[in-house]
Design an enzyme around this catalytic site. Structure first.
Site, PDB file in Angstrom:
ATOM      1  N   ASP A 233       0.880  -1.164   0.000  1.00  0.00           N
ATOM      2  CA  ASP A 233       0.000   0.000   0.000  1.00  0.00           C
ATOM      3  C   ASP A 233       0.927   1.226   0.000  1.00  0.00           C
ATOM      4  O   ASP A 233       2.112   1.129   0.311  1.00  0.00           O
ATOM      5  CB  ASP A 233      -0.954   0.010   1.202  1.00  0.00           C
TER       6      ASP A 233
HETATM    7  C1  BGC Z   1      -4.985   3.285  -0.115  1.00  0.00           C
HETATM    8  C2  BGC Z   1      -5.027   2.265  -1.228  1.00  0.00           C
HETATM    9  C3  BGC Z   1      -4.836   2.967  -2.545  1.00  0.00           C
HETATM   10  C4  BGC Z   1      -3.513   3.703  -2.523  1.00  0.00           C
HETATM   11  C5  BGC Z   1      -3.184   4.435  -3.811  1.00  0.00           C
HETATM   12  C6  BGC Z   1      -3.782   4.191  -0.191  1.00  0.00           C
HETATM   13  O1  BGC Z   1      -3.955   5.292   0.638  1.00  0.00           O
HETATM   14  O2  BGC Z   1      -5.030   2.627   1.131  1.00  0.00           O
HETATM   15  O3  BGC Z   1      -6.226   1.554  -1.212  1.00  0.00           O
HETATM   16  O4  BGC Z   1      -4.884   2.053  -3.591  1.00  0.00           O
HETATM   17  O5  BGC Z   1      -3.565   4.673  -1.491  1.00  0.00           O
HETATM   18  O6  BGC Z   1      -3.975   5.530  -4.004  1.00  0.00           O
END
Ligand code: BGC
Length: 759
Positions: A233
């Protein structure tokens, strides 16, 4: 063959080039190796559509006119259809649009279990039940991946709350882990053949998920045989050695200092100094190259020769002379976005996702022919939701609001008046721009708590009263009143949980006042997670549950309210009466307990959250302890009625696996006056469940469509897991013999037929 090709190309890469491939070189792309023709991997969020374009290095939207997209209903809505085909179509739309926008990986679907009803990201997830989640996720993944785009299931694992999401350590017994939180991921890997997976922010048993050997190596790779790519993540990696030595393949984050990422220069140094093996890095690169080959992004050939480099041993020798290159393939699906088909799919999902919670005296559907004066109350009747919620936000090509849907449905013979009913303060846009960057800031994490979301000052209170009074005054003058309230993405949002389940913006007062003036008012709640309706649900005659239901949501809602579409959505989660009914909350386990100084020395967390309820999550908990809910799991009414007859159960031995499969047969009949769809649900539980056994678990379901008077015999295969339990000693599932009750019904509580089965 593929593996050979990968090995050959790998051997051409220098250490630095390999490093370039395993971390972000832009907020949504990895580094490319141009010398060898290896492209960047391009990512995009997310579950409801393909996100808008950002600057490469900053969270600043480019503001282009070409990144408007189809807005799909949120994943909870897709789950509420209980329709595998629609889940597949939702995936297909996502995949085609992602490809159409030139992406390789769509960061969806989110398949975490809805453990607490106040989790800010519940709207992005599917269900509180692992089986239903898997049944929706698998076809969705297939739909996405048919388009030469990788799905990326997230967030692996146990990312079940937003409060302190980066710094909460989850402690959970093995059985609950295996029976509740992992099955949907396992199904995504084994049945859905998902090509990529995102490691979560939180810690599991003291170690951050993206550095967690047990999760990413022992379970995901070894047990489940996953050979796809794992991406962190955004900002979920915290240590070079731990992340470098196997678990995660690509590190992404939210800042533009790409060379300083843990898996950039620090990993290079760690390998050069022998702290991490180059072999571990090679494994990551291979996973990335394998993904590129699978997505038809590249082929691997010998330069000048144009022939497959790995066809034969001689060829491999010949490669010694030439350079092996990655070359573009010409047969990759081009994708497409904003097609009429995609909009139609969004409409069909929205229609089937709407849940008719209550319909006393057949209040619904409303009769449009006689209607001359309609009052629509509520900010949610007019609010557009696509651009909110955190990383799930998108720029929708259009979004039909409920008010627009109602007006276009009714035409000009009916006067539709709108009263806002409750006041929602406009957003502070300055916080929004850098939201993604600050959301993972350790110091600022606390600010993200919900408490401060809504002002309760005198001016706001006065405004609420004024809007409420206006709504009540107008209510007595209309033929019909529809109130559309609920939550919005100030509440259903990434990075923060709600503090309770109550409706914000003084809506309870509003609904009570309107119902007092107009006891026949229809109440629509639009939200992505449960809200408390305690104060008024007994007095309301008709209650409809609507989700963030995509670009066609307003049309779908109007069609249901006026009877053009017969509702067939079923709740994919329970709606409890109050937050304190949830054990984890009542025991003050959620959102976690502060770490002691000693514990802090062992792990970089702030809180530990013990999942002490074990497997008793959602309906499993309410059933076990006899706790009433506002609306139970699987609940959803129709404008017609269905009768269930002739239940029988048949066992079959699958010759290959030597496993017993259990088939349930029954006949369903539409006994009402209109065509309708019914989701037949089968629940399985021991006749006399022991203390650690669930009373009932969803074992199978099927959705069918029947005309008035029509009957159909259906057969449903029960998932073997409902007769099994995680056996810690064996480290696997074991069948639990005994007498089981097979209950067939229209919801968890509305059981129509049942029989016994001995296993
Ligand atoms: C989120 C993810 C997301 C990623 C990219 C993170 O803050 O938890 O689900 O895909 O950002 O935007």
């Amino acid at each position: 063959m593929t593996e050979k090709k990968i090995e050959v190309l790998l051997s051409e890469l220098t250490l630095k080039e390999k490093i370039r491939m395993v971390h972000g070189d832009g907020l949504f792309r990895t580094g490319a190796v141009e010398r060898l023709g290896i492209p960047s991997l391009k990512f995009s969020d997310g579950p409801i559509g393909v996100r808008q374009e950002f600057e490469n290095d900053y969270w600043i939207p480019l503001g282009n006119s070409d990144d408007y997209v189809t807005y799909n209903p949120c994943s909870s809505a897709v789950a509420a259809t209980w329709n595998r085909k629609l889940a597949y179509e939702a995936g297909k739309t996502l995949g085609e649009e992602a490809r159409g926008r030139g992406k390789d990986i769509i960061l969806a679907p989110g398949i975490n279990i809805k453990r607490v009803p106040v989790c800010g990201r519940n709207f992005e997830y599917m269900s509180e039940d692992p089986y239903l989640t898997g049944q929706v996720a698998v076809p969705m993944i297939r739909g996405i991946q048919e388009t030469d785009v990788a799905a990326c299931v997230k967030h692996f694992a146990l990312n079940n709350q937003e409060t302190e999401r980066l710094w909460v350590n989850v402690e959970i017994e093995e059985r609950a882990l295996r029976e509740i939180y992992l099955p949907a991921f396992e199904a995504a890997v084994k049945e859905g053949k998902v090509l990529s997976l995102m490691g979560a922010y939180n810690l599991f048993r003291g170690v951050h998920c993206c550095e967690n050997k047990m999760l990413l190596e022992d379970i995901l790779r070894k047990e489940w045989g996953f050979d796809g790519m794992v991406v962190s993540d955004w900002g979920a990696v915290h240590h070079t050695e731990a992340a470098g030595e196997v678990p995660v393949d690509v590190e992404m984050s939210v800042t533009d200092n790409y060379d300083d990422y843990y898996m950039a220069n620090p990993l290079l140094a760690a390998i050069q100094e022998g702290r991490v093996t180059e072999d571990a890095l090679d494994k990551k690169v291979k996973n990335i190259l394998r993904l590129m080959l699978r997505l038809k992004m590249i082929d691997i050939r010998t330069e000048g020769n144009k022939k497959d480099c790995s066809l034969s041993e001689e060829k491999a020798d010949a490669n010694q002379a030439g350079t092996v290159m990655a070359v573009n393939r010409t047969d990759r699906a081009p994708g497409c976005y904003n097609t009429k088909n995609h909009q139609q799919t969004a409409l069909e999902i929205a229609r089937e996702s709407i849940v008719l919670l209550k319909n006393e005296e057949e209040r619904l559907p409303l009769k449009p022919e006689k209607l001359r004066k309609l009052l629509v109350i509520g900010d949610n009747a007019e609010r557009l939701h696509a651009s909110g919620g955190g990383s799930a936000e998108i720029k929708a090509l259009y979004e039909i609001s409920p008010l627009m849907g109602i007006k276009t449905q009714l035409g000009g013979n009916c006067q539709v008046t709108f009263a806002r009913g409750y006041y929602v303060a406009p957003k502070d846009v300055s916080i929004e721009v850098n939201w993604q960057k600050t959301s993972i800031d350790e110091e600022k994490a606390e600010d993200n708590r919900m408490e401060s979301r809504e002002k309760n000052d005198q001016a706001t209170v006065a405004k609420q009263k004024e809007l409420r009074d206006e709504a009540v005054r107008l209510a007595s003058q209309a033929d019909e009143v529809i109130l559309i309230g609920g939550l919005n993405h100030d509440y259903d949002v990434e990075g923060a949980d709600r503090v309770d389940m109550s409706l914000p913006y003084a809506q309870d007062e509003l609904i009570c006042a309107v119902l007092e003036a107009r006891p026949d008012a229809v109440i629509v709640i639009k939200a992505g997670s449960p809200v408390s309706m305690e104060r008024w649900m007994d007095s309301a005659k008709a209650i409809v549950w609507d989700w963030y239901s995509g670009m066609e949501g307003g049309n779908a809602l109007a069609e249901v309210l006026f009877g053009k579409v017969n509702p067939s959505g079923k709740l994919p989660e329970s709606i409890p009466c109050r937050l304190s009914d949830i054990r984890t909350v009542s025991l003050e386990e959620y959102p976690g307990v502060l770490l002691t100084e000693k514990e802090k020395e062992k792990m970089s967390a702030h809180l530990t959250e013990c999942y002490q309820e074990g497997i008793f999550v959602g309906y499993r908990y309410y059933e076990k302890y006899g706790i009433p809910t506002q609306f139970c799991f699987g609940h959803g009414l129709s404008y017609t009625t269905f009768a269930y007859h002739n239940l029988s159960v048949k066992r079959e031995q699958t010759p290959k696996k030597k496993e017993q499969s259990v088939w349930v047969f029954l006949e369903v009949e539409n006994t009402g006056n209109v065509e309708g769809k019914e989701t037949v649900q089968i629940y399985v539980g021991k006749e006399n469940p022991g203390v650690n056994e669930p009373v009932k678990q969803l074992g199978g379901f099927e959705k069918i469509s029947l005309k008035p008077g029509e009957k159909e015999i259906i057969r449903i295969l029960l998932q073997p897991l409902v007769f099994s339990c995680w056996d810690t000693e064996k480290n696997g599932f074991s069948v639990v013999p005994g007498k089981y009750r097979i209950s067939v019904g229209s919801s968890l509580k509305d059981i129509r037929l049942s029989c016994q089965l001995e296993i």
